[in-house]
Design a protein around this motif. Sequence first.
Motif, short mmCIF file in Angstrom:
data_model
loop_
_atom_site.label_atom_id
_atom_site.label_comp_id
_atom_site.label_asym_id
_atom_site.label_seq_id
_atom_site.Cartn_x
_atom_site.Cartn_y
_atom_site.Cartn_z
N ARG A 108 0.84 -1.20 0.00
CA ARG A 108 0.00 0.00 0.00
C ARG A 108 0.87 1.24 0.00
O ARG A 108 1.77 1.37 0.82
CB ARG A 108 -0.90 -0.01 1.24
N LEU A 109 0.56 2.15 -0.91
CA LEU A 109 1.24 3.43 -0.99
C LEU A 109 0.17 4.51 -1.01
O LEU A 109 -0.74 4.47 -1.85
CB LEU A 109 2.09 3.52 -2.26
N VAL A 110 0.27 5.45 -0.07
CA VAL A 110 -0.67 6.57 -0.04
C VAL A 110 0.11 7.82 -0.42
O VAL A 110 1.13 8.13 0.20
CB VAL A 110 -1.34 6.72 1.34
N ILE A 111 -0.39 8.52 -1.45
CA ILE A 111 0.34 9.66 -1.98
C ILE A 111 -0.47 10.96 -1.94
O ILE A 111 -0.11 11.93 -2.58
CB ILE A 111 0.82 9.38 -3.43
N ASP A 112 -1.55 10.97 -1.15
CA ASP A 112 -2.38 12.16 -1.06
C ASP A 112 -3.00 12.25 0.34
O ASP A 112 -3.65 11.30 0.78
CB ASP A 112 -3.47 12.12 -2.12
N GLY A 113 -2.77 13.35 1.03
CA GLY A 113 -3.34 13.55 2.36
C GLY A 113 -2.46 13.02 3.48
O GLY A 113 -2.21 13.70 4.45
N VAL A 159 6.54 6.51 7.10
CA VAL A 159 6.06 7.84 6.72
C VAL A 159 7.19 8.53 5.95
O VAL A 159 8.31 8.61 6.43
CB VAL A 159 5.69 8.65 7.98
N TYR A 160 6.89 9.00 4.73
CA TYR A 160 7.94 9.63 3.92
C TYR A 160 7.79 11.15 3.80
O TYR A 160 8.67 11.82 3.27
CB TYR A 160 8.06 8.98 2.54
N GLN A 201 11.54 7.45 -3.42
CA GLN A 201 11.65 6.98 -4.81
C GLN A 201 10.43 6.12 -5.17
O GLN A 201 9.87 6.27 -6.26
CB GLN A 201 12.94 6.18 -4.97
N VAL A 202 10.02 5.25 -4.28
CA VAL A 202 8.82 4.43 -4.50
C VAL A 202 7.60 5.34 -4.64
O VAL A 202 6.78 5.16 -5.54
CB VAL A 202 8.63 3.40 -3.36
N ALA A 203 7.47 6.32 -3.76
CA ALA A 203 6.34 7.23 -3.80
C ALA A 203 6.32 8.02 -5.10
O ALA A 203 5.25 8.22 -5.70
CB ALA A 203 6.39 8.18 -2.60
N GLY A 225 4.79 6.15 -7.90
CA GLY A 225 3.34 6.09 -7.83
C GLY A 225 2.81 4.71 -7.45
O GLY A 225 3.52 3.72 -7.43
N ALA A 226 1.51 4.70 -7.18
CA ALA A 226 0.84 3.48 -6.75
C ALA A 226 0.20 2.77 -7.93
O ALA A 226 -0.23 3.40 -8.90
CB ALA A 226 -0.24 3.83 -5.72
N MET A 227 0.13 1.45 -7.83
CA MET A 227 -0.55 0.63 -8.83
C MET A 227 -2.05 0.87 -8.67
O MET A 227 -2.57 0.89 -7.55
CB MET A 227 -0.23 -0.84 -8.58
N GLN A 228 -2.75 1.10 -9.76
CA GLN A 228 -4.18 1.31 -9.70
C GLN A 228 -4.90 -0.03 -9.58
O GLN A 228 -4.59 -0.97 -10.30
CB GLN A 228 -4.67 2.05 -10.95
N VAL A 229 -5.84 -0.10 -8.68
CA VAL A 229 -6.61 -1.32 -8.45
C VAL A 229 -8.04 -1.04 -8.87
O VAL A 229 -8.67 -0.10 -8.38
CB VAL A 229 -6.56 -1.74 -6.97
#
Length: 188
Positions: free
Chosen positions: A77-82, A149-150, A174-176, A179-183
């Motif tokens: 899981r990668l969260v990139i907003d909020g 937390v990044y 770098q992972v962030a 981006g995240a894989m879309q599910v």
Amino acid sequence: MSTPDASASEDCMYTSADGTSPTPAATEPAAGKQEMTIVTNLGTITATIDTAGAPCTAGSFTHLAKDGYFDGQQCHRLVIDGIWVLQCGDPDARAAIEAGTPEMAGAGSPGYSYGEENLPVEAAGNYPAGTIAMANAGPGTTGSQFFIVYKDTQLPADYTILGQVTAGLDIVEQVAAAGAMQVAPAGM
């Protein structure tokens, strides 16, 4: 995980999910700090673990690491907003992703749970960049899943702070950036 300082101890309550799954020792070292090394396919992340502040969580991590539990696992899981977190520690995530059911990643556990400890205060930026904290599904459900937390993040003060990244936060960044894989939602 480095060897913990056993000059103090804490009684911990680990609850087996099925009554037979093994759990860590009921008494854990509760002094000082430990060093943790996370080897990824992008490089190595090191962290200082607050064994004195989170003895049961550190004890669980030490127990799981000695058993090779985290070997070959995939962050799921990668969260990139909020909020800005990368979540890892689900033993079933890789299989779910490879089976084409990434929405199932994040449901795995070590077969036991325990309560939260070393919680921050409710405040802006209470989980600063570099924090390693434990994911949970509500009180008393902490297991093996953790997040890094990044970017400074504010969350409810419900997640045990295990430690702080000392090197390699750029790997998570770098992972962030990738981006995240879309599910797709179920049924699509």
